[in-house]
Design an enzyme around this catalytic site. Sequence first.
Site, PDB file in Angstrom:
ATOM      1  N   ILE A  82       0.828  -1.180  -0.093  1.00 19.43           N
ATOM      2  CA  ILE A  82       0.019   0.018   0.055  1.00 19.43           C
ATOM      3  C   ILE A  82       0.838   1.070  -0.088  1.00 19.43           C
ATOM      4  CG2 ILE A  82      -0.234  -0.142   2.522  1.00 19.43           C
ATOM      5  CD1 ILE A  82      -2.965   1.034   2.454  1.00 19.43           C
ATOM      6  N   SER A  83       0.655   2.285  -0.927  1.00 19.88           N
ATOM      7  CA  SER A  83       1.620   3.306  -1.174  1.00 19.88           C
ATOM      8  C   SER A  83       1.665   4.287   0.111  1.00 19.88           C
ATOM      9  CB  SER A  83       1.167   4.118  -2.291  1.00 19.88           C
ATOM     10  OG  SER A  83       1.272   3.324  -3.409  1.00 19.88           O
ATOM     11  N   GLN A  84       2.782   4.926   0.366  1.00 19.82           N
ATOM     12  CA  GLN A  84       2.774   5.837   1.531  1.00 19.82           C
ATOM     13  C   GLN A  84       1.728   6.918   1.378  1.00 19.82           C
ATOM     14  OE1 GLN A  84       6.476   8.159   0.656  1.00 19.82           O
ATOM     15  NE2 GLN A  84       6.490   8.941   2.783  1.00 19.82           N
TER      16      GLN A  84
END
Length: 231
Positions: A82-84
């Site tokens: 899951i992206s930052q």
Amino acid sequence: MQTVATLAVLLTSLIACVRGGQEPYVMQREAMVREQIEARGVKDPRVLAALRRVARDRFVLSGSEAVAYQDSPLSIGHGQTISQPYIVAVMSEAAAIGPDDEVLEIGTGSAYQTAVLAELARTVYTIEIIPELATRAEALLRALGYGNVRTRLGDGYAGWPEHAPFHAIVVTAAPPDVPEALKQQLAVGGRMVVPVGTGDQELLVIERTADRFTQRRLMPVRFVPMVKGKL
Ligand code: SAH
């Protein structure tokens, strides 16, 4: 005496009610938006409001809720992340999405970016290549009430021609070059935000004008590679 007892019961149930009704992680989410996103220069009020609404803790792996609001990507299994939060904010702002826009997302993953896009757009079409992630994302988005998202299991390199053109395309896995099919599915005046490169990657914003495509670099980034589909 009886009045005091009645008041005490009322007060206790009021406290229980307020506590029970309060969503967890509200403070952490507010701190995330202020310290990681506003402090680094993201200004679009609709993007900031969307990030305040979407409960990131629902999109991480079960057991990781307590670290959902930290300033980093997190594993979602299958070798994916899951992206930052900050990167989600930057990409959403760069895509400049209006409330009537039709948006294509490549790389559904956890569906966190999908939910943020769904807060901003009229419709979000999102494609994921890993069956387990696509299934989980579809169920989660439905459970959270996102009626304006269409999910698809497939190879994002082909885009979703049946619903093109798109006002915005957000790619959350890194292809070696800008995929031609996705460029062709951009509406005139539309924007594609895409991390490009193998190893060192650049986040690019491609805009389609009446007669050409323009390109600008936003920042260096590190995404998982966009794989060539076997589906
Ligand atoms: N936006 C997601 C990012 C997940 S990581 C999130 O924040 O959770 C990137 C995702 O792109 C992975 O789930 C990966 O399986 C997917 N992906 C990689 N190559 C793809 C392709 N060719 N088509 C569709 N999805 C792809």
